[in-house]
Design a protein around this motif. Structure first.
Motif, PDB file in Angstrom:
ATOM      1  N   ARG A 104       0.831  -1.224   0.000  1.00 17.20           N
ATOM      2  CA  ARG A 104       0.000   0.000   0.000  1.00 17.20           C
ATOM      3  C   ARG A 104       0.858   1.265   0.000  1.00 17.20           C
ATOM      4  N   TRP A 105       1.859   1.252  -0.919  1.00 17.61           N
ATOM      5  CA  TRP A 105       2.670   2.454  -1.093  1.00 17.61           C
ATOM      6  C   TRP A 105       1.821   3.577  -1.678  1.00 17.61           C
ATOM      7  N   PRO A 106       2.246   4.828  -1.499  1.00 14.18           N
ATOM      8  CA  PRO A 106       1.548   5.935  -2.174  1.00 14.18           C
ATOM      9  C   PRO A 106       1.518   5.709  -3.688  1.00 14.18           C
TER      10      PRO A 106
END
Length: 393
Positions: A46-48
């Motif tokens: 759930r990286w940017p």
């Protein structure tokens, strides 16, 4: 069949090999680039969005550029800048792939320990990236350094007392290539000359390219010192370029090219046959007069004398055993060069590195190599300049 009917030849059957080969390459590249991408970018970390987009563009760009760079660098065009870029991508992505696979083993362990995403995927991504970066930097330093000296004693029962303690220095797989390593080459020669060798041998893969392209890098070999002989045989990479040209050039530099022939060296009243054969791939190169011919290499040699044989690939050991060779020295494997590639090398070669025995008489020493091919990296497979001290029984 009536006379009005015509007979038609059946259309030739098309081989499916090119299609299978192409699909295999696509699958390999998809795995090689896809596994690191998924581990670092695509898993449930759930990286940017910006990080995901940038990472995906980076991996996709490298995947698209890689085949083109390798074709331009190692194909007919022979563009050194493209070879440097393509080789670097290959080395980096191989390291990342290997450690991404291990990272996903860590993912399973974290899952068993109850660590949930996105923390689990972020830990795996960070560990994979950190280890890969460290190994790439360390591997580059290992590849570019002057090799360490490796000393090995080899007992040869048929060796005469006068040759006991004779020092054979082995160079192999220097692979002078797209990265100009003229200073490195001079450093290697200086290290060899400090060893006070009796015999210096180069067992092939001297360069990737022609004599004209790599002359500057090979020039220091003319300064190598040896009391009894300096000998050279071709490797498989000579047959990608100009094998005859390198044989001639090494002769100009004062070396003895052992193109399926031998010489005899003597010290203290004892003699040793030093023979050499062409690489195992020479016969398929299409070059007239080039093939590994052990019988020709040992023709008219005294059968009572011990034989030191130069042969580029360890898998040429079978013929050496048949012809009663005492010691074969080889390279080719690079010790795998970048871990864990040595597992794949072992599928093609009987030995990856070190001293081994084959049959009742014959021993084989396989060097990890003096230089490197392709990726300027060496990971857990250090280069070497080998000093083989021959001992009588």
């Amino acid at each position: 069949m009536s006379t009005g009917e015509t007979m038609r030849a059946a259309p030739p059957r098309r081989s499916g090999r090119p299609l299978v080969f192409g699909l295999t390459i696509i699958a390999v590249l998809a795995l090689l680039f896809g596994v690191p991408w998924w581990t670092l970018v695509g898993a449930d970390a759930r990286w940017p969005a910006l990080v995901v987009i940038a990472g995906t563009i980076l991996f996709a760009g490298a995947l698209v550029a890689f085949p083109a760079l390798m074709y331009m660098g190692h194909g007919r065009r022979h563009r050194d800048w493209a070879a440097r870029a393509g080789d670097t991508i290959l080395g980096v992505i191989w390291v990342m792939f290997a450690w991404a696979v291990l990272g996903n083993v860590l993912r399973l362990a974290l899952a068993v320990a109850g660590v949930a995403d996105p923390g689990r995927s972020r830990i795996v991504a960070a560990a994979t990236a950190a280890v890969s970066l460290l190994l790439v930097l360390w591997g580059y330093a290992e590849a570019m350094r002057v090799p360490r000296i490796k000393r090995v004693d080899v007992t040869i029962p048929r060796l005469g007392a006068g040759l006991d303690g004779v020092r054979v220095v082995l160079l192999t797989d220097t692979h002078y290539g797209p990265i100009n390593r003229a200073r490195w080459s001079a450093g290697v020669v200086a290290a060899v000359n400090d060893l006070d060798a009796d015999i210096v041998c180069h067992t092939g893969d001297i360069a990737d390219g022609t004599v004209a392209e790599r002359r500057e890098q090979a020039a220091p070999l003319g300064d190598v010192r040896a009391r009894l002989a300096r000998t050279y045989v071709t490797g498989n990479h000579e047959y990608f370029g100009e094998a005859e040209g390198w044989l001639d050039h090494m002769r100009e530099l004062g070396w003895e090219p052992l193109h399926n022939r031998h010489i005899v060296v003597e010290r203290g009243g004892s003699r040793l046959v030093v023979a050499g054969v062409d690489d195992a791939t020479a016969a398929s190169s299409g070059r007239p007069g080039h093939h590994a011919d052990h019988a020709a290499a040992l023709a008219d040699a005294d059968p009572g004398l011990p034989v030191l044989l130069l042969a580029h690939q360890p898998k040429q050991i079978g013929a050496a055993v048949e012809h009663g060779v005492d010691l074969q020295i080889s390279g080719h494997t690079h010790g795998g060069q970048i871990w864990p590639f040595h597992f794949l090398v072992r599928l093609d070669q009987p030995v990856v590195h070190g001293l081994s025995r084959h049959g009742g008489r014959t021993q084989l020493y396989t060097s990890r190599g003096t230089g490197f091919w392709g990726p300027p990296l060496r990971v857990f497979a250090p280069s070497e300049i080998t000093v083989l001290t021959l001992r009588s029984a």
